[in-house]
Design a protein around this motif. Structure first.
Motif, PDB file in Angstrom:
ATOM      1  N   SER A  87     -29.454 -50.957  -0.607  1.00 64.84           N
ATOM      2  CA  SER A  87     -29.478 -49.600  -1.177  1.00 64.84           C
ATOM      3  C   SER A  87     -30.453 -49.373  -2.328  1.00 64.84           C
ATOM      4  O   SER A  87     -30.574 -48.242  -2.809  1.00 64.84           O
ATOM      5  CB  SER A  87     -28.073 -49.237  -1.676  1.00 64.84           C
ATOM      6  N   GLY A 137     -29.066 -51.876 -17.560  1.00 64.82           N
ATOM      7  CA  GLY A 137     -28.673 -52.599 -16.336  1.00 64.82           C
ATOM      8  C   GLY A 137     -29.894 -52.824 -15.466  1.00 64.82           C
ATOM      9  O   GLY A 137     -30.211 -52.005 -14.606  1.00 64.82           O
ATOM     10  N   LEU A 138     -30.590 -53.938 -15.728  1.00 65.56           N
ATOM     11  CA  LEU A 138     -31.851 -54.171 -15.005  1.00 65.56           C
ATOM     12  C   LEU A 138     -31.617 -55.121 -13.829  1.00 65.56           C
ATOM     13  O   LEU A 138     -32.090 -56.254 -13.819  1.00 65.56           O
ATOM     14  CB  LEU A 138     -32.923 -54.732 -15.956  1.00 65.56           C
ATOM     15  N   ARG A 140     -31.102 -54.980  -9.292  1.00 65.10           N
ATOM     16  CA  ARG A 140     -31.957 -54.610  -8.155  1.00 65.10           C
ATOM     17  C   ARG A 140     -32.455 -53.169  -8.268  1.00 65.10           C
ATOM     18  O   ARG A 140     -33.644 -52.898  -8.109  1.00 65.10           O
ATOM     19  CB  ARG A 140     -31.174 -54.767  -6.840  1.00 65.10           C
ATOM     20  N   TYR A 162     -27.668 -59.951 -19.301  1.00 66.03           N
ATOM     21  CA  TYR A 162     -27.752 -61.065 -18.362  1.00 66.03           C
ATOM     22  C   TYR A 162     -29.171 -61.289 -17.815  1.00 66.03           C
ATOM     23  O   TYR A 162     -29.375 -62.087 -16.910  1.00 66.03           O
ATOM     24  CB  TYR A 162     -26.774 -60.840 -17.201  1.00 66.03           C
ATOM     25  N   ILE A 198     -19.050 -47.129 -21.566  1.00 67.28           N
ATOM     26  CA  ILE A 198     -20.056 -47.729 -22.471  1.00 67.28           C
ATOM     27  C   ILE A 198     -20.963 -46.640 -23.085  1.00 67.28           C
ATOM     28  O   ILE A 198     -21.473 -46.799 -24.193  1.00 67.28           O
ATOM     29  CB  ILE A 198     -20.868 -48.813 -21.696  1.00 67.28           C
ATOM     30  N   THR A 216     -26.950 -42.888 -12.043  1.00 63.80           N
ATOM     31  CA  THR A 216     -26.751 -43.082 -10.598  1.00 63.80           C
ATOM     32  C   THR A 216     -25.990 -44.384 -10.368  1.00 63.80           C
ATOM     33  O   THR A 216     -26.007 -44.934  -9.271  1.00 63.80           O
ATOM     34  CB  THR A 216     -28.100 -43.131  -9.844  1.00 63.80           C
ATOM     35  N   ARG A 218     -22.313 -45.721 -11.948  1.00 69.06           N
ATOM     36  CA  ARG A 218     -20.913 -45.384 -11.705  1.00 69.06           C
ATOM     37  C   ARG A 218     -20.468 -44.363 -12.737  1.00 69.06           C
ATOM     38  O   ARG A 218     -20.773 -44.490 -13.936  1.00 69.06           O
ATOM     39  CB  ARG A 218     -20.024 -46.638 -11.815  1.00 69.06           C
ATOM     40  N   ASP A 242     -25.339 -38.361 -10.481  1.00 66.86           N
ATOM     41  CA  ASP A 242     -24.995 -38.501  -9.064  1.00 66.86           C
ATOM     42  C   ASP A 242     -23.586 -39.051  -8.867  1.00 66.86           C
ATOM     43  O   ASP A 242     -23.053 -39.012  -7.764  1.00 66.86           O
ATOM     44  CB  ASP A 242     -25.991 -39.479  -8.397  1.00 66.86           C
ATOM     45  N   GLY A 267     -26.678 -41.141  -3.743  1.00 61.44           N
ATOM     46  CA  GLY A 267     -27.589 -42.265  -3.994  1.00 61.44           C
ATOM     47  C   GLY A 267     -27.886 -43.138  -2.785  1.00 61.44           C
ATOM     48  O   GLY A 267     -29.023 -43.507  -2.531  1.00 61.44           O
TER      49      GLY A 267
END
Ligand code: NAD
Length: 290
Positions: A87, A137-138, A140, A162, A198, A216, A218, A242, A267
């Protein structure tokens, strides 16, 4: 073997999977099902699992597994798989579409033309070129949007505890270091205990004035009422969204907040993505039956 297709997949999937057994979308046959295919709509809760005594394999077409009770599935010996690699492009493209549409006022411009208005003087656009994109959040999807932003001449920075380094974004040690300088902040987070809420009042106060926020990932990673307040005060110039607390949203303060551009959890809903998901499901079931 009965394979229950519980949510919307590519229409060609039942035929592809028919080589493994009987494929049905009749949800009343859950008690017979050995394999269940879900996307985000079906909630594979403890009760759901208890009403599926023959269930051995759950495949979530897509990324987030927050709609599956993983602990209970494990306890019951049910294998759970997803298709995370399918996705990324679909979601990155809709995040980018929201990021282009907001500063170009595409929604307002389009609606005004339908209403017979000519807002040429009122609608002032800004460019993405030269602006800073902050990715939270880097993974995929975050990486795919980073590549696209670089092609548009944006500077890309990111926060992800991470990920230490990568070729596409300058990593920052703290989320505040990203949101305080980013013109656009794009969220690509899984929903976990750590990420729930967050994006709240406290972190929003650290955002650069007039920044745009895009989610996009959650819905529950943002506190909707805090984002609505930030939009009303002008702290945020716009919010492209989204993902929702529930599909569809109930009583969301975002619906009536200013400068929100909304999509109904689209998405993953590209034709190409559904085909990719189908191919991966075929491989997963093929491996399962040996
Ligand atoms: P991914 O696992 O590759 O990336 C998620 C990244 O978030 C990881 O790099 C992880 O280290 C990072 N992360 C985790 N906790 C963090 C925190 N507290 N702060 C900052 N970073 C943190 O997943 P992905 O394929 O990029 O997908 C990301 C999310 O996008 C999914 O979990 C899903 O919720 C959402 N998604 C939405 C749609 C849609 O239809 N809108 C479709 C697919 C996926």
């Amino acid at each position: 073997m009965v394979i229950l297709i519980s949510d919307a997949f590519d229409p060609g999937l039942p035929e592809i999977l028919s080589k493994y057994g009987e494929v049905t979308d009749d949800k009343s046959r859950l008690p017979e099902a050995e394999v269940v295919l879900v996307r985000s709509k079906t909630k594979v809760t403890r009760e759901y699992i208890d009403s599926a005594p023959n269930l051995k394999l759950v495949i979530r077409g897509g990324v987030g597994l927050d709609n599956v009770d993983l602990d209970y599935a494990k306890e019951k010996g049910i294998i759970v798989r997803n298709t995370p690699e399918a996705s990324s492009i679909a979601v990155a493209e809709i995040a980018f579409a929201l990021m282009i549409a907001l500063p170009n006022h595409l929604s307002v411009a389009d609606q005004s033309m339908h209403d017979g208005k000519w807002l040429k003087k009122q609608l002032k656009r800004t460019e993405l070129y030269g602006k800073t994109l902050g990715i939270i959040g880097l993974g995929r999807i975050g990486m795919e949007i980073a590549k696209r932003a670089i092609a548009f001449g944006m500077k890309v920075i990111a926060y992800d505890p991470y990920v230490t380094s990568n070729d596409f974004a300058e990593m920052k040690p703290d989320m505040k270091d990203v949101v305080s300088i980013a013109d656009y902040v794009s969220l690509h987070l899984p929903l976990t205990d750590e990420t729930k809420g967050i994006i709240n009042k406290e972190i929003l106060s650290e955002f650069k004035d007039g920044a745009y926020l895009i989610n996009t990932g959650r819905g529950k990673t943002v506190v909707e009422k805090d984002v609505a307040e930030a939009l009303k005060s002008g702290k945020l110039a716009g919010f492209g969204n989204d993902v929702w607390y529930s599909d569809p949203p109930e009583d969301s303060p975002l619906i009536d907040a200013p400068n929100v551009l909304m999509t109904p959890h689209l998405g993953a809903s590209t034709k190409e993505n559904l085909l990719r998901i189908g191919e991966i499901i075929d491989r997963i079931i093929g491996k399962y039956v040996g």
